[in-house]
Motif scaffolding. Structure first.
Motif, PDB file in Angstrom:
ATOM      1  N   ARG A 234      41.268  39.551  19.721  1.00  0.00           N
ATOM      2  CA  ARG A 234      42.063  39.862  18.533  1.00  0.00           C
ATOM      3  C   ARG A 234      42.696  38.637  17.887  1.00  0.00           C
ATOM      4  NH1 ARG A 234      43.267  44.050  22.014  1.00  0.00           N
ATOM      5  NH2 ARG A 234      45.164  43.025  22.733  1.00  0.00           N
ATOM      6  N   THR A 235      42.793  37.540  18.632  1.00  0.00           N
ATOM      7  CA  THR A 235      43.538  36.389  18.106  1.00  0.00           C
ATOM      8  C   THR A 235      42.704  35.114  17.991  1.00  0.00           C
ATOM      9  OG1 THR A 235      44.291  35.814  20.344  1.00  0.00           O
ATOM     10  CG2 THR A 235      45.710  37.262  19.027  1.00  0.00           C
ATOM     11  N   THR A 240      39.460  35.832  13.567  1.00  0.00           N
ATOM     12  CA  THR A 240      40.570  35.917  12.618  1.00  0.00           C
ATOM     13  C   THR A 240      40.389  35.041  11.383  1.00  0.00           C
ATOM     14  OG1 THR A 240      41.804  34.174  13.789  1.00  0.00           O
ATOM     15  CG2 THR A 240      42.237  36.450  14.453  1.00  0.00           C
TER      16      THR A 240
END
Length: 296
Positions: A234-235, A240
């Motif tokens: 997710r990061t 991203t």
């Protein structure tokens, strides 16, 4: 699957983690001195000569150039990362390439020097012109051109075991890798002078304070940090950051005008390096180097 893309370079599309890509290779099995691993849109270029502290040979110059060119033209690649195997990022030039080139050109000094300088110039050009984000994961000491080209990448992070050394005056040489321009821009005239004239050994902390690197990571956490920073679900950067957005911003930061300046600096530095390679100081320094090695 492993596919050779140039002499001394291998590319693979396996799901090898950054940690295993950085870890020390089993030297009992012969591997290429530069490896190119493609993973989730990231081209991981690994200097893979740990028994020689990743010191750069002419073949490795060719392999890094080929790897950067491949990553630049591969539409699936969002960004590239360069790192080293083992305890060193790179010890810079392997001075044995000077002796080997001298023998190759049958003792003709001018041909030897011209060939080395042109190879070096093309190596630096590959960093200047790389169009996508380029990250350096400096896992250990970076010396000579390995240190100067860090100023040409878009972001460098370092292990706390790293140090940075440009021992030009101790070898009778001169600034290279565009460092005569980039170092004063990044770290100011005084610190650049210490590095380029006086052989200052810059610690990882000093490199962080001077802006040469953006972060220093404890060595025990280095692999894990790089893995998470780039690939975390997710990061991570690949999940991203949109690739065309990153590339558009880089085109503004590394504009055509700035690239023209860097190319001119690279050309000028190489002209002076050619003279320095032919100087009495440089020849004396190289003789001392080989003399020390023979005594070991």
């Amino acid at each position: 699957m492993t596919i050779p893309i140039s002499s001394g370079t291998t590319t693979t599309t396996t799901t090898t983690t950054i940690a295993s890509a950085i870890s020390t290779t089993d030297t009992s099995v012969r591997q290429p001195n530069v490896l190119l691993n493609k993973r989730k849109g990231v081209a991981i270029i690994r200097l893979n000569r740990p028994h020689k502290y990743n010191a750069l040979t002419k073949q490795m110059y060719d392999s890094v150039i080929t790897s950067l060119t491949d990553a630049a033209t591969d539409q699936s690649i969002k960004l590239a990362l360069i790192t080293g195997t083992g305890s060193y990022y790179s010890a810079g030039n392997d001075l044995n390439i000077y002796e080997k080139s001298f023998k190759h050109f049958d003792g003709h000094m001018n041909h030897t020097v011209d060939n080395l300088i042109e190879k070096f110039r093309q190596f630096v050009i590959a960093f200047i012109d790389f169009p996508k984000p380029l990250i350096a994961a400096v896992n250990g000491p970076a010396i000579g051109v390995a240190a100067t080209t860090l100023a040409l990448v878009d972001c460098a992070v370092a292990s706390d075991t790293a140090y940075f050394l440009t021992p030009f005056s101790s070898m009778g040489l001169s600034a290279e890798g565009c460092s005569s321009y980039t170092f004063p821009q990044i770290m100011g005239q005084s610190m650049a002078g210490q590095m380029l004239y006086f052989n200052h050994k810059m610690s990882a902390t000093e490199a962080l304070q001077s802006g040469l690197v953006s972060r220093v990571i404890p060595s025990a956490q280095f692999d894990e940090y790089i893995e998470s920073w780039i690939f975390a679900d997710r990061t991570g950067i690949v999940n991203t950051c949109y690739p065309q957005s990153m590339r558009a911003s880089k085109q503004l930061v590394r504009s055509a005008a700035i690239r023209r300046v860097l190319h001119e600096v690279n050309r000028s530095e190489c002209l002076i390096l050619r003279d320095r390679f032919n100087s009495d100081e440089c020849l004396e320094a190289i003789e001392k180097f080989f003399g020390r090695n023979k005594q070991k």
